[in-house]
Design a protein around this motif. Structure first.
Motif, PDB file in Angstrom:
ATOM      1  N   LEU A 117       0.869  -1.178   0.000  1.00  0.00           N
ATOM      2  CA  LEU A 117       0.000   0.000   0.000  1.00  0.00           C
ATOM      3  C   LEU A 117       0.907   1.230   0.000  1.00  0.00           C
ATOM      4  O   LEU A 117       1.911   1.268   0.696  1.00  0.00           O
ATOM      5  CB  LEU A 117      -0.865   0.035   1.264  1.00  0.00           C
ATOM      6  CG  LEU A 117      -1.949  -1.015   1.396  1.00  0.00           C
ATOM      7  CD1 LEU A 117      -2.583  -0.913   2.780  1.00  0.00           C
ATOM      8  CD2 LEU A 117      -3.002  -0.863   0.319  1.00  0.00           C
ATOM      9  N   LYS A 118       0.530   2.197  -0.789  1.00  0.00           N
ATOM     10  CA  LYS A 118       1.402   3.359  -0.927  1.00  0.00           C
ATOM     11  C   LYS A 118       0.570   4.620  -0.740  1.00  0.00           C
ATOM     12  O   LYS A 118      -0.353   4.873  -1.502  1.00  0.00           O
ATOM     13  CB  LYS A 118       1.987   3.348  -2.338  1.00  0.00           C
ATOM     14  CG  LYS A 118       3.476   3.692  -2.392  1.00  0.00           C
ATOM     15  CD  LYS A 118       3.876   3.839  -3.834  1.00  0.00           C
ATOM     16  CE  LYS A 118       5.125   3.099  -4.203  1.00  0.00           C
ATOM     17  NZ  LYS A 118       5.339   3.098  -5.655  1.00  0.00           N
ATOM     18  N   ASN A 119       0.870   5.382   0.293  1.00  0.00           N
ATOM     19  CA  ASN A 119       0.206   6.669   0.515  1.00  0.00           C
ATOM     20  C   ASN A 119      -1.309   6.623   0.378  1.00  0.00           C
ATOM     21  O   ASN A 119      -1.910   7.474  -0.284  1.00  0.00           O
ATOM     22  CB  ASN A 119       0.745   7.703  -0.479  1.00  0.00           C
ATOM     23  CG  ASN A 119       2.116   8.163  -0.066  1.00  0.00           C
ATOM     24  OD1 ASN A 119       2.373   8.321   1.129  1.00  0.00           O
ATOM     25  ND2 ASN A 119       3.001   8.343  -1.021  1.00  0.00           N
ATOM     26  N   VAL A 120      -1.909   5.629   0.968  1.00  0.00           N
ATOM     27  CA  VAL A 120      -3.364   5.510   0.848  1.00  0.00           C
ATOM     28  C   VAL A 120      -4.040   6.519   1.777  1.00  0.00           C
ATOM     29  O   VAL A 120      -3.710   6.602   2.963  1.00  0.00           O
ATOM     30  CB  VAL A 120      -3.826   4.081   1.204  1.00  0.00           C
ATOM     31  CG1 VAL A 120      -5.334   4.008   1.301  1.00  0.00           C
ATOM     32  CG2 VAL A 120      -3.309   3.107   0.160  1.00  0.00           C
ATOM     33  N   THR A 121      -4.936   7.289   1.212  1.00  0.00           N
ATOM     34  CA  THR A 121      -5.638   8.307   1.985  1.00  0.00           C
ATOM     35  C   THR A 121      -7.127   8.239   1.671  1.00  0.00           C
ATOM     36  O   THR A 121      -7.508   8.224   0.499  1.00  0.00           O
ATOM     37  CB  THR A 121      -5.119   9.714   1.628  1.00  0.00           C
ATOM     38  OG1 THR A 121      -3.716   9.752   1.902  1.00  0.00           O
ATOM     39  CG2 THR A 121      -5.827  10.788   2.434  1.00  0.00           C
ATOM     40  N   PHE A 122      -7.955   8.143   2.689  1.00  0.00           N
ATOM     41  CA  PHE A 122      -9.402   8.236   2.461  1.00  0.00           C
ATOM     42  C   PHE A 122     -10.123   8.465   3.784  1.00  0.00           C
ATOM     43  O   PHE A 122      -9.559   8.205   4.856  1.00  0.00           O
ATOM     44  CB  PHE A 122      -9.944   6.981   1.772  1.00  0.00           C
ATOM     45  CG  PHE A 122      -9.886   5.739   2.606  1.00  0.00           C
ATOM     46  CD1 PHE A 122      -8.726   4.975   2.654  1.00  0.00           C
ATOM     47  CD2 PHE A 122     -10.982   5.313   3.344  1.00  0.00           C
ATOM     48  CE1 PHE A 122      -8.662   3.823   3.414  1.00  0.00           C
ATOM     49  CE2 PHE A 122     -10.928   4.157   4.111  1.00  0.00           C
ATOM     50  CZ  PHE A 122      -9.762   3.416   4.139  1.00  0.00           C
ATOM     51  N   THR A 123     -11.350   8.956   3.703  1.00  0.00           N
ATOM     52  CA  THR A 123     -12.181   9.030   4.892  1.00  0.00           C
ATOM     53  C   THR A 123     -13.511   8.376   4.570  1.00  0.00           C
ATOM     54  O   THR A 123     -13.902   8.280   3.418  1.00  0.00           O
ATOM     55  CB  THR A 123     -12.457  10.478   5.331  1.00  0.00           C
ATOM     56  OG1 THR A 123     -12.986  11.162   4.204  1.00  0.00           O
ATOM     57  CG2 THR A 123     -11.222  11.171   5.821  1.00  0.00           C
ATOM     58  N   VAL A 124     -14.164   7.942   5.615  1.00  0.00           N
ATOM     59  CA  VAL A 124     -15.414   7.223   5.441  1.00  0.00           C
ATOM     60  C   VAL A 124     -16.477   7.912   6.266  1.00  0.00           C
ATOM     61  O   VAL A 124     -16.256   8.198   7.441  1.00  0.00           O
ATOM     62  CB  VAL A 124     -15.226   5.768   5.913  1.00  0.00           C
ATOM     63  CG1 VAL A 124     -16.552   5.114   6.167  1.00  0.00           C
ATOM     64  CG2 VAL A 124     -14.430   4.986   4.890  1.00  0.00           C
ATOM     65  N   PRO A 125     -17.620   8.259   5.650  1.00  0.00           N
ATOM     66  CA  PRO A 125     -18.690   8.903   6.407  1.00  0.00           C
ATOM     67  C   PRO A 125     -19.472   7.898   7.242  1.00  0.00           C
ATOM     68  O   PRO A 125     -19.492   6.704   6.921  1.00  0.00           O
ATOM     69  CB  PRO A 125     -19.578   9.496   5.308  1.00  0.00           C
ATOM     70  CG  PRO A 125     -19.310   8.651   4.112  1.00  0.00           C
ATOM     71  CD  PRO A 125     -17.947   8.090   4.231  1.00  0.00           C
ATOM     72  N   GLU A 126     -20.119   8.385   8.291  1.00  0.00           N
ATOM     73  CA  GLU A 126     -20.823   7.483   9.204  1.00  0.00           C
ATOM     74  C   GLU A 126     -22.104   6.950   8.573  1.00  0.00           C
ATOM     75  O   GLU A 126     -22.741   7.623   7.751  1.00  0.00           O
ATOM     76  CB  GLU A 126     -21.159   8.238  10.493  1.00  0.00           C
ATOM     77  CG  GLU A 126     -21.626   7.311  11.598  1.00  0.00           C
ATOM     78  CD  GLU A 126     -21.636   8.007  12.941  1.00  0.00           C
ATOM     79  OE1 GLU A 126     -21.806   9.239  12.981  1.00  0.00           O
ATOM     80  OE2 GLU A 126     -21.472   7.297  13.958  1.00  0.00           O
ATOM     81  N   GLY A 127     -22.478   5.730   8.959  1.00  0.00           N
ATOM     82  CA  GLY A 127     -23.757   5.169   8.561  1.00  0.00           C
ATOM     83  C   GLY A 127     -23.867   4.813   7.097  1.00  0.00           C
ATOM     84  O   GLY A 127     -24.932   4.912   6.503  1.00  0.00           O
TER      85      GLY A 127
END
Lengths: 295, 305, 250
Positions: C20-30
């Motif tokens: 994995l290389k520089n993986v960036t993400f966010t996950v919203p709730e629900g």
């Protein structure tokens, strides 16, 4: 208590403590590691003797536990450096055992241990080796050692039953819910080491493997419940010890050897006749099916 | 130094050295295959299981003839390998447990028989307990010829079937597709493995014989990625360990041979593990450091742009 | 609002290969989130790194804005089915009960109430009739349902599931997806490693397209495009054609 009674009690206690610990070894696929540890505790005992210059049971337990853990650590190190696990085990235990044997032969004159004793045990002499603690009557040393190890093992298993269970069943899940998988692993290895050393005087290093693995393997073929498996394994351990003793006195041969053999015979019987997982019970329905199809 | 020269000039010692050299060679070669087939520890079980065979052969014939004892050892050795495979294929018991179970129960049976042998009037002199740890010094000229001959045959068979063993080791399904008799080849391989274990136990002993199969082979694995080279290197490591171990044990009185052979082999292994180019730990660490550095540099650059 | 999962510049390397290389993400709730990518894209590795089961070379992972600690018990994990020993002497109910172990704590036994919860979870996946079966006697789909029940019993806020649909029958797949929707309706967040491009649009609100690096992440209708799939799968045609059909379908 009579001489015979002591041997039966000591053998049965070894049977119970080995049988219970062995179940977890089987389920975690660590049987060979136990085999390895049972060999390498020889080195621990020799080192403990050379350093302390006494045959004190406590020093021996400490030495054995240390070398036993060292074995597990070495195997883990080699394995994580990319060597397949069985080969890692093979390299580590043969090396440490070889060192133990060399030390015994070099210091043969002042070590009251001989190699045969270490391998085969001398349960026949165990009732004569008495110690006195406090107000208690003199008791055989092996009895006291086995009793303490049995209690330690049972307490640990009762306290950490569910941790042992889940780390054996699904280590990834266990790690994900925050159970220290590695710690549990080394705890078990420590238990194997002290179990081995406590059984060492009586049944010897290699035959203790039979007592660790065979009862659990038999129990494994008889039940689908972990708690029942532990219980059955302990019962088989006791039966093998008792019947093994009488067989040995009947044919006048090594007691520990006969106990190991008896464990093998129990396994063979279960292997053939286990109602759900035995060879014959698997064959019979097939045969019936063939007959029906034949008609 | 003098004592070594003196020892080497002894005819019996020369024979023993030749024997352990060939033994180390054969076990290094077969051990490489066993390692890749993940059967290293079966060799351990077979070695332990040889003990009852030796005792039975002695009890039946009443004499200590090496060939007879080795035949006994071969039979129980093969039986143990068969039992392990049968238990694994017909129950839920996993291989490691099956190996342990068979190993310890057969060994226990061997110990029972050994106590019976020692009760015989001829038994005390039989020297059967030398089989537990190996006593190369007790090997006489005629025994060495048996050992050397057997070891040479084992190496020869392995050499002519090299490519067949290679393909059944690497990809058994594919080998089946090629029309190779898998069942027979597997049986032959186990027989060769039993053969080398049985030949080795007099020198190395039943308990430590596994080391001679495993340790030279994994040491060799560090130096090459080619199977044929690995087998040659492993054979050489095995032969070297055999010779050095025998010489050390011959220096002292009553020192067992097996443990010294094992310690020598382990020393070679540790050196290989640390210092082998490419696959050694030190070489790998250096490479990883360089790579992490590159990765980090690339990472920072990526963020800037 | 707090994001259930927040990953920044995560890099994981095995020896000399970056998985994995520089993986960036966010996950919203629900939401139900699909983690999608070809074999070797690092999908399972991502989950394991987030849960701290394997060491990361660099980067930052936050669960509800805090460093992840197993003892907070807010994360449930359904590993790939290959990771367990099916011959283990244990019954379906017992496996589900293991989901409660994190709540039970050291030295204690699961209580009657834990038992009750485990039974309810088995019921939710329609497996109450198999509670006492040894697990190797269950079919692949049934085993997977038991594992989901175990995850439910963990009573977490964020779930990570590694390929729950592999090797299950259509009925089980349906049952699983119903369950995921129920979890969602309770406000839980579920991340699922998924293989089958055909169903992505039906199943997931959000997607993370991954191939060693993050290709795209966000709402499915925005992210699940031909272009992004191209980038994710490279030249693997079979996938692409399938993907094209799926994208155009709706």
């Amino acid at each position: 208590m009579s001489y015979e009674a002591w041997i039966l009690i000591i053998g049965s206690m070894a049977g119970i403590t080995c049988g219970v610990v062995g179940c977890f070894l089987i389920l975690r696929k660590l049987s060979m590691l136990a085999d390895a540890i049972s060999h390498t505790v020889l080195l621990g005992i020799v080192l403990a003797f050379l350093i302390s210059q006494s045959m004190n049971g406590l020093y021996m337990l400490i030495g054995a536990a240390a070398v036993g853990l060292l074995t597990a650590v070495f195997v883990q190190l080699l394995h994580s450096s990319g060597i397949q696990e069985d080969a890692s085990i093979g390299v580590v235990f043969t090396f440490l055992f070889a060192i133990g044997v060399i030390l015994i032969t070099i210091f043969a004159d002042n070590v009251h241990l001989d190699v045969d004793h270490a391998l085969m045990g001398e349960i026949a002499f165990v009732p004569f080796d008495l110690v006195q603690i406090g107000f208690l009557p003199p008791l055989p040393k092996a009895f006291l050692m086995l009793a303490s190890v049995l209690i330690i093992n049972l307490v640990i298993i009762v306290l950490f039953y569910k941790e042992f269970k889940i780390t054996s069943f699904d280590p990834q899940m266990a790690a994900a819910i925050g159970i220290p998988v590695l710690l549990i692993h080394y705890l078990l290895m420590g238990m194997v080491s002290i179990t081995t050393v406590a059984s060492f005087d009586s049944v010897g290093a290699i035959l203790v493997v039979a007592m660790l693995i065979a009862p659990g393997a038999s129990a494994y073929l008889l039940t689908n419940k972990l708690s029942v498996m532990l219980l059955l394994s302990a019962v088989f351990g006791v039966i093998a010890a008792v019947v093994g003793y009488y067989a040995a006195s009947y044919i006048d041969a090594s007691i520990s050897g006969c106990m190991a053999m008896m464990n093998g015979i129990i396994f063979l019987l279960v292997f053939l006749f286990s109602p759900s997982k035995g060879i014959l019970s698997k064959r019979l329905p097939q045969k019936k099916l063939h007959e029906q199809i034949g008609k | 130094m003098n004592s070594i020269m003196l020892m080497l000039s002894d005819a019996n010692t020369q024979w023993v050295l030749v024997g352990t050299l060939l033994l180390g060679l054969a076990s290094g070669v077969l051990g490489s295959f066993a390692l890749l087939r993940k059967q290293s520890l079966i060799g351990d079980a077979v070695a332990h299981a040889a003990l009852p065979g030796i005792c039975i052969a002695f009890l039946l014939t009443g004499e200590r003839s090496l060939i007879v004892l080795l035949i006994g050892a071969t039979i129980t050795g093969l039986l143990s390998a068969y039992c392990i495979q049968y238990i694994v294929s017909s129950t839920i018991i996993k291989e490691d447990t099956a190996i342990c179970l068979i190993l310890s129960v057969f060994f226990g049976f061997g110990i029972v028989l050994l106590t019976k042998v020692q009760q015989l009037p001829s038994g005390n002199k039989s020297g059967l307990d030398a089989f537990i740890f190996g006593q190369a010094a007790s090997i006489v000229g005629s025994d060495v010829k048996v050992m050397a001959g057997a070891a040479a045959i084992l190496v020869f068979i392995t050499a002519i079937l090299f490519k067949e063993f290679k393909v059944i080791t690497f990809d058994p399904e594919f080998a089946k597709g090629l029309g190779l008799p898998i069942g027979f080849l597997n049986f032959l391989f186990i027989s060769l493995l039993v053969g080398v274990v049985v030949v080795g136990i007099q020198a190395v002993g039943v308990i430590l014989m596994a080391a001679l199969l495993i340790t030279p082979a994994i040491a060799a694995r560090y130096w090459t990625n080619s199977l044929s080279k690995m087998i040659v290197i492993s054979g050489m490591f095995g032969a070297f360990s055999g010779v050095v171990g025998t010489m050390i044990s011959a220096l002292g009185q009553g020192l067992p041979t097996g443990p010294f052979i094992v310690v020598t082999a382990t020393a070679i292994f540790v050196i290989s593990m640390l210092f082998a180019p490419e696959r050694g730990i030190i070489a790998k660490k250096i490479k990883q450091k360089i790579y992490y550095k590159q990765l980090n540099e690339a990472g920072t650059k990526g963020r800037v742009s | 609002m707090l994001n259930p999962v927040d990953v920044k510049n995560l890099t994981v390397a095995y020896q000399k290969k970056a998985v994995l290389k520089n993986v960036t993400f966010t996950v919203p709730e629900g939401k139900l989130i699909g983690i999608i990518g070809p074999n070797g894209a690092g999908k399972s590795t991502l989950i394991k790194a987030v849960l701290g089961l394997i060491p990361k070379a660099s980067g930052e992972v936050k669960i509800y804005n805090k460093k992840y600690r197993a003892k907070d018990r807010i994360v449930g994990y359904v590993p790939q089915r290959g990771s367990v020993d099916w011959d283990f002497p244990t019954s379906a109910l017992d496996v589900v009960l293991m989901g409660r172990y994190g709540h039970v704590g050291w030295f204690k036994r699961p209580s009657k109430q834990d038992n009750q919860i485990a039974r309810e979870c088995l019921e939710k996946v329609g497996m109450e009739g198999y509670a006492d079966r040894q697990i190797s006697q269950l079919s692949g789909g049934q085993q997977q349902r038991v594992f989901l029940a175990r995850a439910l019993a963990q009573d977490a806020k964020v779930y990570f599931m590694d390929e729950p649909f592999v090797g299950v029958d259509a009925a089980t797949e349906r049952a699983i997806i119903d369950l995921l929707n129920e979890l969602k309706s309770q406000g839980k967040t579920v991340l699922v490693v998924h293989h089958d491009l055909q169903t992505v649009k039906d199943y997931f609100d959000d997607c993370l397209l991954l191939n060693v690096e993050t290709i795209a992440s966000g709402p499915t209708e925005q992210v699940f495009t031909m272009e992004n799939l191209h980038q994710t799968y490279g030249g693997k045609l079979a996938f692409l054609e399938q993907g094209k059909m799926m994208v155009e379908q709706k």
